[in-house]
Write an enzyme that holds these catalytic residues in place. Sequence first.
Site, PDB file in Angstrom:
ATOM      1  N   GLU A   1      26.074  50.323  71.808  1.00 21.12           N
ATOM      2  CA  GLU A   1      26.843  51.416  70.776  1.00 21.12           C
ATOM      3  C   GLU A   1      26.808  52.638  71.761  1.00 21.12           C
ATOM      4  OE1 GLU A   1      24.624  53.254  69.000  1.00 21.12           O
ATOM      5  OE2 GLU A   1      23.183  52.904  70.402  1.00 21.12           O
TER       6      GLU A   1
ATOM      7  N   HIS B   1      24.748  54.334  65.767  1.00 19.30           N
ATOM      8  CA  HIS B   1      24.786  55.876  65.550  1.00 19.30           C
ATOM      9  C   HIS B   1      25.277  55.734  63.951  1.00 19.30           C
ATOM     10  CE1 HIS B   1      22.891  56.325  69.140  1.00 19.30           C
ATOM     11  NE2 HIS B   1      22.091  57.591  69.083  1.00 19.30           N
TER      12      HIS B   1
ATOM     13  N   SER C   1      19.033  53.838  70.012  1.00 16.36           N
ATOM     14  CA  SER C   1      19.367  55.114  70.541  1.00 16.36           C
ATOM     15  C   SER C   1      18.217  54.761  72.086  1.00 16.36           C
ATOM     16  CB  SER C   1      19.123  56.008  69.984  1.00 16.36           C
ATOM     17  OG  SER C   1      20.055  57.397  70.300  1.00 16.36           O
TER      18      SER C   1
END
Length: 310
Positions: A211, A284, A109
């Site tokens: 992503e 995620h 992330s």
Amino acid sequence: MKIPKALKKGDTIGLIGASSATPRESLPQAIEAVEKLGFNVVVGDSCYKRHGYLAGTDELRANDVNRMFRDASIDGIFSIRGGYGATKILPLLDYEMIRDNPKVFAGYSDVTALHIAFNQLCDLVTYHTPMPSTEFIKPEMDEYTWSSFLESITLTKESNYYLANPTNQEMSSLVPGKATGQLIGGNLTLVTASLGTPYEIDTKGKILFLEDIDEYERSIDRMLTQLKLSGKLDEVAGILLGAWTNCGPQYPKRPEHSLRLQTIFEEILVPLNKPILMDVACGHCLPTMSLPLGRTIAFDTETKTIEVIE
């Protein structure tokens, strides 16, 4: 690329907060989760601190990262969570020292900013993995995710193995073909944020994984367009697309005012004429696979396989 020494039970893990503050109630659970894997734990000051939405000041968070790499008693470093803030500490890190002290570094992330910097400035292979105060402590944390994580950090030098989705989740081909190159990338927002900085992602001849989470479809459109206009997408050898969690329309009741992600991918990515494999179970989401960023991989959209090679 420097492949770090594999971790084993009894090794010591340093927990750091490079991004957002760790919720106080999550910290004991996160520590316990890492200890249950058989590791000893040293907790960085950044895991206890809060500076607004950050895990302490920029200087404190950077000092934690530098200290954990410098400390010979620390065998591996896990980012305790993502959020926001890792980009802010990039100018404060000692990259020469980190290069000289390679060790397993894991997270994802917002941690994408650190992956890009360590891959490029330290020639260090790093690991895109779930994190202790988020996925590790979720009741739905599954066997596939645990296995992928543990194998990535305990078999670091393994080659000629496959990065496979869970058995009930098939990858799909967006643009047919085969590609080989160094695996890079992570969160689209952070990859895009690197542009125009000293830490700008280098995509030439590489396999770019992307992503994201909680972005409107138009934001995905904007960021992919920026990567396209910057030339970064034209330079890649191939693209892997992971999970796009909660990345939907801003006005779901007015679909005519939106574009589906599939349409955005077809309009921006397909004309690149680069091999693209999508629906990779990573990001995620749970289950999620762990990725060895900086390793060389080969993928084939026909067989829907991704292999880590020498």
